[in-house]
Design a protein around this motif. Structure first.
Motif, PDB file in Angstrom:
ATOM      1  N   GLY A 150     -35.028 -36.463 -20.344  1.00  0.00           N
ATOM      2  CA  GLY A 150     -34.479 -37.271 -19.274  1.00  0.00           C
ATOM      3  C   GLY A 150     -34.325 -36.545 -17.962  1.00  0.00           C
ATOM      4  N   SER A 151     -34.211 -35.225 -18.001  1.00  0.00           N
ATOM      5  CA  SER A 151     -34.121 -34.424 -16.773  1.00  0.00           C
ATOM      6  C   SER A 151     -34.321 -32.962 -17.139  1.00  0.00           C
ATOM      7  N   TRP A 152     -34.519 -32.125 -16.113  1.00  0.00           N
ATOM      8  CA  TRP A 152     -34.659 -30.687 -16.350  1.00  0.00           C
ATOM      9  C   TRP A 152     -33.323 -30.032 -16.687  1.00  0.00           C
ATOM     10  N   ASP A 153     -32.242 -30.815 -16.709  1.00  0.00           N
ATOM     11  CA  ASP A 153     -30.946 -30.247 -17.109  1.00  0.00           C
ATOM     12  C   ASP A 153     -30.928 -29.864 -18.582  1.00  0.00           C
ATOM     13  N   HIS A 154     -31.847 -30.440 -19.356  1.00  0.00           N
ATOM     14  CA  HIS A 154     -31.941 -30.152 -20.777  1.00  0.00           C
ATOM     15  C   HIS A 154     -33.369 -29.750 -21.109  1.00  0.00           C
ATOM     16  N   HIS A 155     -33.526 -29.024 -22.209  1.00  0.00           N
ATOM     17  CA  HIS A 155     -34.865 -28.667 -22.658  1.00  0.00           C
ATOM     18  C   HIS A 155     -35.668 -29.947 -22.880  1.00  0.00           C
ATOM     19  N   PRO A 156     -36.963 -29.972 -22.511  1.00  0.00           N
ATOM     20  CA  PRO A 156     -37.740 -31.211 -22.664  1.00  0.00           C
ATOM     21  C   PRO A 156     -37.776 -31.748 -24.085  1.00  0.00           C
ATOM     22  N   ASN A 157     -37.642 -30.866 -25.078  1.00  0.00           N
ATOM     23  CA  ASN A 157     -37.727 -31.303 -26.477  1.00  0.00           C
ATOM     24  C   ASN A 157     -36.376 -31.187 -27.188  1.00  0.00           C
ATOM     25  N   ASP A 158     -35.313 -31.357 -26.435  1.00  0.00           N
ATOM     26  CA  ASP A 158     -33.958 -31.267 -26.976  1.00  0.00           C
ATOM     27  C   ASP A 158     -33.709 -32.407 -27.965  1.00  0.00           C
ATOM     28  N   VAL A 159     -33.253 -32.079 -29.178  1.00  0.00           N
ATOM     29  CA  VAL A 159     -33.030 -33.113 -30.186  1.00  0.00           C
ATOM     30  C   VAL A 159     -31.901 -34.063 -29.803  1.00  0.00           C
ATOM     31  N   ASP A 160     -31.015 -33.647 -28.903  1.00  0.00           N
ATOM     32  CA  ASP A 160     -29.850 -34.466 -28.558  1.00  0.00           C
ATOM     33  C   ASP A 160     -30.073 -35.356 -27.345  1.00  0.00           C
ATOM     34  N   HIS A 161     -31.242 -35.275 -26.745  1.00  0.00           N
ATOM     35  CA  HIS A 161     -31.497 -36.040 -25.519  1.00  0.00           C
ATOM     36  C   HIS A 161     -32.919 -36.598 -25.546  1.00  0.00           C
ATOM     37  N   GLY A 162     -33.036 -37.910 -25.463  1.00  0.00           N
ATOM     38  CA  GLY A 162     -34.340 -38.531 -25.288  1.00  0.00           C
ATOM     39  C   GLY A 162     -35.235 -38.412 -26.509  1.00  0.00           C
ATOM     40  N   THR A 163     -36.538 -38.254 -26.238  1.00  0.00           N
ATOM     41  CA  THR A 163     -37.541 -38.221 -27.304  1.00  0.00           C
ATOM     42  C   THR A 163     -37.806 -36.796 -27.757  1.00  0.00           C
ATOM     43  N   HIS A 164     -38.192 -36.671 -29.024  1.00  0.00           N
ATOM     44  CA  HIS A 164     -38.399 -35.367 -29.646  1.00  0.00           C
ATOM     45  C   HIS A 164     -39.707 -35.380 -30.427  1.00  0.00           C
ATOM     46  N   HIS A 165     -40.452 -34.270 -30.359  1.00  0.00           N
ATOM     47  CA  HIS A 165     -41.626 -34.056 -31.213  1.00  0.00           C
ATOM     48  C   HIS A 165     -41.280 -32.964 -32.208  1.00  0.00           C
ATOM     49  N   SER A 166     -41.438 -33.262 -33.492  1.00  0.00           N
ATOM     50  CA  SER A 166     -41.056 -32.328 -34.551  1.00  0.00           C
ATOM     51  C   SER A 166     -42.311 -31.698 -35.147  1.00  0.00           C
ATOM     52  N   TRP A 167     -42.706 -30.523 -34.621  1.00  0.00           N
ATOM     53  CA  TRP A 167     -43.921 -29.866 -35.103  1.00  0.00           C
ATOM     54  C   TRP A 167     -43.684 -28.482 -35.703  1.00  0.00           C
ATOM     55  N   GLU A 168     -42.445 -27.997 -35.702  1.00  0.00           N
ATOM     56  CA  GLU A 168     -42.184 -26.777 -36.473  1.00  0.00           C
ATOM     57  C   GLU A 168     -42.448 -27.049 -37.949  1.00  0.00           C
ATOM     58  N   VAL A 169     -41.979 -28.236 -38.406  1.00  0.00           N
ATOM     59  CA  VAL A 169     -42.381 -28.706 -39.721  1.00  0.00           C
ATOM     60  C   VAL A 169     -43.869 -29.018 -39.641  1.00  0.00           C
ATOM     61  N   TRP A 170     -44.593 -28.680 -40.643  1.00  0.00           N
ATOM     62  CA  TRP A 170     -46.047 -28.661 -40.773  1.00  0.00           C
ATOM     63  C   TRP A 170     -46.605 -27.347 -40.249  1.00  0.00           C
ATOM     64  N   ASN A 171     -46.353 -27.008 -38.985  1.00  0.00           N
ATOM     65  CA  ASN A 171     -46.949 -25.777 -38.458  1.00  0.00           C
ATOM     66  C   ASN A 171     -46.368 -24.521 -39.102  1.00  0.00           C
ATOM     67  N   ARG A 172     -45.051 -24.518 -39.305  1.00  0.00           N
ATOM     68  CA  ARG A 172     -44.418 -23.294 -39.811  1.00  0.00           C
ATOM     69  C   ARG A 172     -43.412 -23.520 -40.928  1.00  0.00           C
ATOM     70  N   GLN A 173     -42.869 -24.727 -41.044  1.00  0.00           N
ATOM     71  CA  GLN A 173     -41.766 -24.964 -41.968  1.00  0.00           C
ATOM     72  C   GLN A 173     -42.108 -26.022 -43.001  1.00  0.00           C
ATOM     73  N   ASP A 174     -41.369 -25.984 -44.112  1.00  0.00           N
ATOM     74  CA  ASP A 174     -41.495 -26.999 -45.147  1.00  0.00           C
ATOM     75  C   ASP A 174     -40.887 -28.311 -44.661  1.00  0.00           C
ATOM     76  N   PHE A 175     -41.326 -29.403 -45.257  1.00  0.00           N
ATOM     77  CA  PHE A 175     -40.844 -30.703 -44.801  1.00  0.00           C
ATOM     78  C   PHE A 175     -39.363 -30.929 -45.085  1.00  0.00           C
ATOM     79  N   ALA A 176     -38.774 -30.154 -45.976  1.00  0.00           N
ATOM     80  CA  ALA A 176     -37.330 -30.285 -46.196  1.00  0.00           C
ATOM     81  C   ALA A 176     -36.545 -29.996 -44.928  1.00  0.00           C
ATOM     82  N   GLU A 177     -37.150 -29.250 -43.989  1.00  0.00           N
ATOM     83  CA  GLU A 177     -36.458 -28.904 -42.742  1.00  0.00           C
ATOM     84  C   GLU A 177     -36.305 -30.097 -41.806  1.00  0.00           C
ATOM     85  N   TYR A 178     -36.964 -31.210 -42.089  1.00  0.00           N
ATOM     86  CA  TYR A 178     -36.686 -32.414 -41.305  1.00  0.00           C
ATOM     87  C   TYR A 178     -35.200 -32.765 -41.351  1.00  0.00           C
ATOM     88  N   ARG A 179     -34.568 -32.430 -42.460  1.00  0.00           N
ATOM     89  CA  ARG A 179     -33.161 -32.807 -42.629  1.00  0.00           C
ATOM     90  C   ARG A 179     -32.204 -31.917 -41.842  1.00  0.00           C
TER      91      ARG A 179
END
Length: 803
Positions: free
Chosen positions: A463-492
């Motif tokens: 929503g703004s540069w006040d927060h990281h663009p991929n901040d889980v607490d603000h707006g939209t998020h892309h979750s790619w640590e899971v698959w690239n580096r982590q097990d899918f249990a880390e979605y939780r």
């Protein structure tokens, strides 16, 4: 009245002194394939053998005889030229193009002779522009950000490299006099049952039509309006007293109305000059990004109804995009709807799709999130690109805005994130990179032309540069640590406000591999299969995903089943967790619905249109009612969640059983529960039903209204699964279908019938199914060309086996 002459016949493609028959719409690759001059790049390892096509210039020609039109003006119109082209007619240069994503119109009045469209290689144009504006970083070793062309045609981590050329949309001559409708822009709103269309119209006039009063008429849903147009622009307002609303699928009907617009000459408007018709729908759409105690949300609100979005990302359905027909669009989108998807995100590395795509979404009630085509790169903002970006944005906003399914404009895919996290800021050292498009030009165009719809600057974006663009607490998020580096249990581990991308790979269906890799002995590392795996370390990630949960597979068939199983389980883990946290999390958009060729990828529907196990799992996960068992959270107690997205309360008898691996019931209870409408009911698992911590024998099963959730407290490879035993019967079911009846004698976990192994044309009606001892399931198989034997069916059945 305006006359139109289609230009879809009589074209030739020039190749080494030959004139080959050319299809319009079409492209160089499809014409060369039809002539037998290149091998199919989708088969085996053929793709590099056709790379020369993309480095050459190409010419299309046809004869255009003199047209005895009674009209004052003749325009040559191309709805899409891919991409860098010079157009001449009868030796007269009409103009040039450098943008696949926009329409082009040339004055061809009085001209005839040879119509020639000369295409320059997209690589040559990209290299020329890069020399002008300077180097910019991107995520792939191809110069796609320097030319306004489908980025993914240059290759992606799921797609081949085939950036060809061609007349990819219809071409025609338009003959007209006095004036024509140059732009028709309906702003559609609704207040209760009262619909309103504010119709903005721009006309183009000939010299004889300059300053001439014209009559503009419009009608919709019984409402009519008329005005005299003295200048080149005008506004008509239509008020319809009683209209039905257009709703997303699952929330109501998809009412649509014909909006008719006519431009006429004469004092009484008796001489029609031009006309347009759009199919519109009345609905409101808002995007709630307001702050709360947890950050700032991202919730779509349609007709006042707050939605948990059940979405899927869409890529071009074929890298050779001209092969995607209206019927194919409809079929693929029906597959999405049948999987209970209610939103399609048109991803920014592709194209603005063609009209039949949006028509089908309107009809099916599929919401459309439309990216502007910018993805995974720093895009220069200098000329000649900036003017092209503005022209294409204006063109496509006006073209698409009549569609009620379109609910969101999005500035780009991952570029704001890339600037912050991928080293671009340092590398750019102050050079332009696209921020001016996403935070300046594009929102300004949307606000000017289509203020009825929300705009967001990017995905992900906080929503703004006040927060990281991929901040889980603000707006939209892309979750790619899971698959690239982590097990899918880390979605939780987190609950984003809206998950716009997440996913896990798997190979396509077995029959798709057999067709695409003819004669190859299939193996995870066979040459063709590796060529059809474009992700960095893709097979390594697939293998690690399997090995975290299962013993290493003994052969290819087992590897194929387990990788598809892990894909389905991974996506299920994320969706179940995030849906259970509605309304904090307001949507998931799985990566991805479809494929553009036969490939190992994140898709639910493979490149041949076959449904992978993930598709069936999405159908379960995205149903209005979902039963899930969530592992231990911070208070240490596993929880049950009844997710109810329907409009009515869900009252059900929930049955919980703790069982031993051999099938013995160790504890059991039943309780009646109610989940309110559009809500989630969460409760802890009673202590006496909890499997012993770390047990390799005990597991938990929850059942409610035909839905089942299973919780095993250890990885599958550590659990004491019995050797699966079941009885099998095959019965005729009429209309050529057969019923495969499986009766379990032991626990049978994640049973899967791969029907395409029986017959490439066959498909089953269900995916992964877990049976307890004594339970029975019937799998109906359609599309068989002959009745299979039980032995043949047994070879196509797979399930989890002991390590």
């Amino acid at each position: 009245m305006k006359d139109t002459t289609p230009l879809d016949q009589g074209w030739s493609l020039h190749h080494e002194g030959q004139r080959l028959p050319a299809a319009v719409p079409g492209c160089v690759h499809t014409d060369l394939l039809a002539a037998g001059l290149i091998p199919d790049p989708y088969l085996g390892t053929n793709e590099p053998e056709v790379a020369w096509v993309d480095r050459r210039d190409w010419t299309y020609t046809r004869e255009l005889p003199a047209h005895g039109s009674r009209h004052e003006r003749t325009d040559l119109v191309f709805d899409g030229l891919d991409t860098v082209a010079t157009v001449t007619l009868g030796g007269t240069r009409l103009g040039s193009t450098r943008n696949m994503h926009r329409r082009h119109r040339f004055d061809a009045t009085g001209l005839a002779g040879e119509l020639k469209v000369e295409f320059t290689s997209a690589y040559a144009e990209a290299e020329r522009v890069r020399a002008l504006v300077g180097e910019r970083p991107n995520s792939y070793p191809e110069p796609f950000q320097y030319v306004r062309k489908t980025a993914s045609s240059f290759g992606w981590d799921w797609g081949p490299t085939l950036p060809g050329a061609g007349i990819w949309k219809p071409a025609r001559l338009e003959h007209w006099s006095t004036a024509r409708l140059a732009e028709v822009r309906p702003l559609v709103t609704v207040d209760g049952a009262a619909g309103r269309v504010e119709l903005h119209v721009t006309v183009e006039r000939t010299a004889s039509g300059a300053g001439r009063p014209l009559i503009l008429r419009a009608s919709v849903a019984g409402a009519r309006a008329e005005a005299v147009l003295d200048g080149d622009t005008g506004v008509l307002v239509l008020e319809a007293a009683d209209v039905a609303l257009w709703w997303p699928r699952g929330y109501g009907g998809q009412a649509r109305y014909d909006l008719d617009v006519t431009l006429a000459d004469g004092a009484d408007g008796a001489d029609p000059l031009d006309a347009r018709q759009h199919r519109i729908g009345f609905r409101t759409v808002e995007l709630d990004t307001s702050a709360d105690g947890h950050g700032s949300g991202f919730t779509l609100v349609v007709n006042g109804e707050r939605l948990f979005v059940r979405g899927a990302n869409w890529i071009p359905d074929d890298t050779l995009v001209t092969r995607v027909t209206p019927a194919r669009y409809r079929h693929r989108l029906q597959q999405a709807a049948d999987a209970n998807v209610d939103l399609i995100r048109v991803w920014g590395g592709g194209i603005y799709e063609q009209e039949p795509f949006y028509d089908a979404c309107d009809e099916l009630g599929l919401l459309v999130w439309q990216d502007f085509p910018f993805a995974c790169a720093a895009y220069p903002e200098e000329q000649p690109l900036r003017g092209e970006v503005e022209a294409e944005a204006r063109d496509n906003v006006v073209r698409l805005m009549p569609h009620p399914s379109l609910v969101l404009w999005n500035g780009n895919n991952e570029n704001l994130w890339g600037f912050r996290d991928w080293g671009w800021e340092r590398e750019l050292a102050g050079d332009s990179w696209g921020e001016g498009y996403y935070l300046g030009l594009l929102p300004r165009i949307v606000a000017e032309l289509d203020p009825t719809r929300p705009y967001t600057a990017g995905s992900p974006w906080s929503g703004s540069w006040d927060h990281h663009p991929n901040d889980v607490d603000h707006g939209t998020h892309h979750s790619w640590e899971v698959w690239n580096r982590q097990d899918f249990a880390e979605y939780r581990a987190a609950v984003p406000r809206f998950v716009a991308e997440f996913g896990w790979q798997a190979p396509p269906a077995h029959a798709t591999l057999r067709r695409a890799l003819p004669g190859e002995e299939l193996a995870a590392d066979s040459p063709g299969l590796l060529h059809h795996q474009k992700a960095a370390d893709g097979n390594g990630k697939l293998n690690r995903g399997v090995e975290r949960h299962f013993a290493p597979p003994a052969d290819f068939d087992r590897w194929h089943y387990l990788t598809q199983l892990v894909q389905a389980r991974a996506v299920a883990t994320g969706v179940e967790h995030w849906r259970a946290h509605w309304p904090h999390c307001a949507g998931t958009v799985v990566w991805q619905l479809n494929d553009c060729w036969p490939v190992s990828s994140w898709a639910a529907v493979d490149g041949d249109g076959r449904r992978k196990p993930l598709w069936y799992e999405l159908r379960r996960l995205y149903a209005d009612r979902l039963l899930t068992l969530q592992p231990a959270d911070r208070d240490g107690a596993p929880r049950i969640a009844l997710v109810n997205q329907s409009a009515e309360p869900w009252t059900t008898a929930l049955r919980l059983r703790r069982l031993d691996a051999d099938g013995r019931v160790l504890a059991e209870t039943a309780v009646e529960l109610t989940a309110p409408a559009r809500a989630v009911h969460r409760l802890p698992v009673p202590a006496e039903l909890l499997p012993a911590a770390g047990s390799d024998r005990e597991y938990l099963v929850a059942d409610a209204d035909g839905l089942r959730a299973v919780h095993v407290p250890v990885p599958d490879k550590a659990f004491g699964y019995p050797h699966p035993e079941y009885e099998l019967a095959v019965r005729a079911a009429g209309d050529g279908a057969v019923d495969v009846v499986v009766t379990a004698r032991t626990l049978v976990r994640d049973l899967l019938l791969q029907a395409d192994r029986i017959d490439p044309a066959a498909a089953a009606d269900r995916g992964l199914t877990t049976l307890l001892p004594g339970e029975r399931t019937t799998i109906r198989v359609h599309g068989l060309t002959a009745a299979p034997t039980a032995a043949r069916v047994r070879q196509a059945l797979f399930c989890v086996e002991p390590a």
